[in-house]
Write an enzyme that holds these catalytic residues in place. Sequence first.
Site, PDB file in Angstrom:
ATOM      1  N   GLY A   1      65.010  85.540  63.471  1.00 46.62           N
ATOM      2  CA  GLY A   1      65.981  86.596  63.266  1.00 46.62           C
ATOM      3  C   GLY A   1      65.562  88.017  63.575  1.00 46.62           C
TER       4      GLY A   1
ATOM      5  CD  GLU B   1      63.171  77.852  61.561  1.00 44.41           C
ATOM      6  OE1 GLU B   1      64.278  78.432  61.571  1.00 44.41           O
ATOM      7  OE2 GLU B   1      62.975  76.788  60.972  1.00 44.41           O
TER       8      GLU B   1
ATOM      9  CB  CYS C   1      91.346  84.603  85.678  1.00 43.92           C
ATOM     10  SG  CYS C   1      91.018  84.444  87.434  1.00 43.92           S
ATOM     11  CD  GLU C   2      89.294  84.292  79.138  1.00 44.38           C
ATOM     12  OE1 GLU C   2      89.131  85.058  78.177  1.00 44.38           O
ATOM     13  OE2 GLU C   2      89.145  83.073  79.096  1.00 44.38           O
TER      14      GLU C   2
ATOM     15  CE1 TYR D   1      70.388  82.021  70.211  1.00 46.29           C
ATOM     16  CE2 TYR D   1      69.343  84.174  70.192  1.00 46.29           C
ATOM     17  CZ  TYR D   1      69.482  82.913  69.659  1.00 46.29           C
ATOM     18  OH  TYR D   1      68.701  82.532  68.597  1.00 46.29           O
TER      19      TYR D   1
HETATM   20  C1  LIG Z   1      69.155  80.765  65.600  1.00 51.28           C
HETATM   21  C2  LIG Z   1      68.098  80.334  64.664  1.00 51.28           C
HETATM   22  C3  LIG Z   1      66.798  80.852  64.771  1.00 51.28           C
HETATM   23  C4  LIG Z   1      66.408  81.901  65.778  1.00 51.28           C
HETATM   24  O1  LIG Z   1      66.995  83.131  65.580  1.00 51.28           O
HETATM   25  P1  LIG Z   1      66.553  84.383  66.471  1.00 51.28           P
HETATM   26  O2  LIG Z   1      67.439  85.463  66.045  1.00 51.28           O
HETATM   27  O3  LIG Z   1      66.754  84.012  67.896  1.00 51.28           O
HETATM   28  O4  LIG Z   1      65.116  84.655  66.167  1.00 51.28           O
HETATM   29  C5  LIG Z   1      65.831  80.371  63.917  1.00 51.28           C
HETATM   30  N1  LIG Z   1      66.120  79.417  62.979  1.00 51.28           N
HETATM   31  C6  LIG Z   1      67.355  78.902  62.851  1.00 51.28           C
HETATM   32  C7  LIG Z   1      67.609  77.862  61.829  1.00 51.28           C
HETATM   33  C8  LIG Z   1      68.389  79.330  63.684  1.00 51.28           C
HETATM   34  O5  LIG Z   1      69.621  78.823  63.538  1.00 51.28           O
END
Ligand SMILES: *Cc1c(COP(=O)(O)O)cnc(C)c1O
Length: 422
Positions: free
Chosen positions: A239, A275, A346-347, A375
């Site tokens: 995150g 993560e 086309c949007e 993303y």
């Molecule tokens: C999307 C997600 C992440 C990664 O989030 P980032 O903002 O890309 O770092 C990590 N863990 C879980 C469970 C997620 O759904």
Amino acid sequence: MDHFLYRDGRLHAEDVDLSQVAAEVGTPFYCYSTATLTRHFQLFDDALSWGPHLVCFAVKSASNVALLRVLARLGAGMDVVSGGEYLRATAAGVPGERIVFSGVGKTREEMRLALEGGVRQINVESEPELAALSEVAALMGAVAPIALRVNPDVDARTHEKIATGRKEDKFGVPLSRAREIYAEAARLPGVEVVGIDVHIGSQLTDLAPFEAAYLKVAELTRALRADGHDIRRLDLGGGLGIPYTRSNEPPPLPADYGALIERTVGDLGCEIEIEPGRLISGNAGILVSRVVYVKEGEGRRFLILDAGMNDLIRPAMYGAHHDIVPLAEPAPGAETREHDVVGPVCESGDTFARARALPPLAEGDLVAFRSAGAYGAVMSSEYNSRPLVPEVLVDGHHVAVIRPRPTFDEMIGRDTIPPWLA
Ligand SMILES: *Cc1c(COP(=O)(O)O)cnc(C)c1O
């Protein structure tokens, strides 16, 4: 910090001239830098070097097997959210003991797949999922290592669509019910509790919500240990945000984030898992596109590109900003004009930027969307029957296509006409 810089007046990815790649691969295409991926993984790894840890790259942010391989060779673990991502991680050479399986809707088939291939930990998000996992594992004669994803009811103060840690969000179990569900887990034959999991959202530009969440996790760890559970791992999610534009205040650094983790949960003696996705892959990728037309509208000038919302959906989906730069370096002090930068789909939603100041651009010129590595390609589609955007990886002077653009025949050939229409 990234490795997409002008050299001799032309934008390069490390040592590779992007205009040359455009000539060979055609536009649009994504290009990734190995050096940036490596550097950002290393920043997290260093930030947690005060204790045992594993940095699990969030595969959903950028899932090309070649990118996963770069990170796997550095010792990264992977955080996967589907059977497909699990198989991508293993295809990249990541051993099961370095794969964490997250996600709110894992099917029994996905559970079996992970248990057969080996998995470090399954992050369970609900009581029915817990029951299903125990059943699946017990039938296989296996025991699934689990962490329960708790929802700390913390507002990550990020975009509505990517906040995940408030009580109204669909993720995890309420903190108030955690002890009860851990007790249930301890009674089930097919699961073994190894830790706690939390992930409060994406593109966080402030450490305070992390701190609030991690303090709650620390308190829960103590409570669960007192209840007799062997909590030995804390998965603190991803995150951390990235700077999408240079004019804003930069988000916190991984080093500060690592120090915050040490301060909030470092005394518990747990192995730490994180993560991160975006902060590793975001600035490691760009999307290169060509100007198809410059169209003078009433009071506005449209830059019509050959990339569309199907190739990069973040502006349409999240109102996201991406810096757009020409591949040919503008002269210092070159005049700029406001452009509405749009794609061919086309949007009206197929708009990348409004009234964006850009140097003069003409038909055929090349531009790059910066910070498009996360993303980006993973959310691309073939909407408007535009073949899936290709991906290219650069490492020093090496360059390789890591996902080719499908031909029209390949794209159309996936459809089949049923016999009664033949
Ligand atoms: C999307 C997600 C992440 C990664 O989030 P980032 O903002 O890309 O770092 C990590 N863990 C879980 C469970 C997620 O759904």
